[in-house]
Design a protein around this motif. Sequence first.
Motif, PDB file in Angstrom:
ATOM      1  N   TRP A 167       0.875  -1.187   0.000  1.00 14.48           N
ATOM      2  CA  TRP A 167       0.000   0.000   0.000  1.00 14.48           C
ATOM      3  C   TRP A 167       0.899   1.219   0.000  1.00 14.48           C
ATOM      4  N   GLU A 168       1.111   1.810  -1.175  1.00 17.59           N
ATOM      5  CA  GLU A 168       2.120   2.863  -1.328  1.00 17.59           C
ATOM      6  C   GLU A 168       1.800   4.129  -0.538  1.00 17.59           C
ATOM      7  N   LEU A 169       0.547   4.324  -0.144  1.00 18.53           N
ATOM      8  CA  LEU A 169       0.192   5.510   0.636  1.00 18.53           C
ATOM      9  C   LEU A 169       0.732   5.449   2.057  1.00 18.53           C
ATOM     10  N   MET A 170       1.408   4.377   2.390  1.00 15.73           N
ATOM     11  CA  MET A 170       2.132   4.281   3.653  1.00 15.73           C
ATOM     12  C   MET A 170       3.097   5.455   3.812  1.00 15.73           C
ATOM     13  N   VAL A 171       3.560   6.011   2.697  1.00  9.72           N
ATOM     14  CA  VAL A 171       4.513   7.121   2.734  1.00  9.72           C
ATOM     15  C   VAL A 171       3.947   8.312   3.504  1.00  9.72           C
ATOM     16  N   LEU A 172       2.633   8.467   3.531  1.00  9.70           N
ATOM     17  CA  LEU A 172       2.010   9.582   4.241  1.00  9.70           C
ATOM     18  C   LEU A 172       2.178   9.476   5.755  1.00  9.70           C
ATOM     19  N   PHE A 173       2.506   8.280   6.245  1.00 11.98           N
ATOM     20  CA  PHE A 173       2.661   8.068   7.682  1.00 11.98           C
ATOM     21  C   PHE A 173       4.115   8.176   8.143  1.00 11.98           C
ATOM     22  N   PHE A 174       5.035   8.426   7.228  1.00 11.77           N
ATOM     23  CA  PHE A 174       6.444   8.530   7.608  1.00 11.77           C
ATOM     24  C   PHE A 174       6.696   9.633   8.640  1.00 11.77           C
ATOM     25  N   PRO A 175       6.101  10.831   8.489  1.00  5.18           N
ATOM     26  CA  PRO A 175       6.322  11.867   9.515  1.00  5.18           C
ATOM     27  C   PRO A 175       5.863  11.436  10.909  1.00  5.18           C
ATOM     28  N   PHE A 176       4.771  10.665  10.952  1.00  6.87           N
ATOM     29  CA  PHE A 176       4.289  10.170  12.245  1.00  6.87           C
ATOM     30  C   PHE A 176       5.331   9.259  12.900  1.00  6.87           C
ATOM     31  N   ILE A 177       5.910   8.342  12.111  1.00  8.73           N
ATOM     32  CA  ILE A 177       6.900   7.411  12.658  1.00  8.73           C
ATOM     33  C   ILE A 177       8.155   8.159  13.099  1.00  8.73           C
ATOM     34  N   VAL A 178       8.599   9.109  12.267  1.00  6.07           N
ATOM     35  CA  VAL A 178       9.775   9.909  12.622  1.00  6.07           C
ATOM     36  C   VAL A 178       9.520  10.676  13.917  1.00  6.07           C
TER      37      VAL A 178
END
Length: 249
Positions: A167-178
């Motif tokens: 699910w490529e929209l996972m990229v939108l959650f990168f700031p949350f993980i960082v």
Amino acid sequence: MWKINSEKFNKYFGIYLLILGTCAIIALYFKSSVANDSTISEWLINYQGGLIRRGLLGEISFQLASILDLELRTVIFYFQTSAYLFFLFLNYIFFKSFRHNILTLFAIFTPIFLLYPVAEIEVLARKEIFLYIYFFGIYYISLLSNKSEKILNYYILLVTPLICMIWELMVLFFPFIVGYLVFLRSIKSFQSFFKICLLFIPSILIVIYFFAFPVTKDQHLIMQEILMTDFAEKCYMSCQLLRSRDINS
């Protein structure tokens, strides 16, 4: 706030999840034979025509069905069932450690949480469930005492690209993980912050690839033909929209 007895909560919460799991298995079983179900159609996307977005699980299902001589929908049913039951299990482990009150009970049993996928079966066991499982992994690894930071780094570095291929929209959650890692590790220097960001380079490159090389008409046609030839499956709904609704649109 009124306190809730932990033993009673664990007992009844376990029964609640067992009921949800049973209902989900029954629903997924009947959904697996429906010809136009969107939950199934997104699992038909595969790599037979080339490396395309959202095709990882479909390719694994395709290969297993071919090797084991099973119906593709049967393999998808097993995958969806296993993923959803594992998701419920992780929720049970997560919430049993809480000290509950009326507010947490309301949050857990609200219809828009765990009950929602079973009540609205169009969203039951969609690929996004792997996103929740992934976040549970981050949480549980964070609880490890000695080597949690190193293990969590490897987990993000290696598992995040796989989630992006699902699910490529996972990229939108990168700031949350960082942000989570910054607060978890009390990071104050730019150097440490930059090292965290480097963990996402493989995942970002994969997403960039999907944007740079969207699904072509020929790739989609090959995938359609192989699905029909090998499993008599039509490329419909989510599988069909993969081409008509391009990622760059």
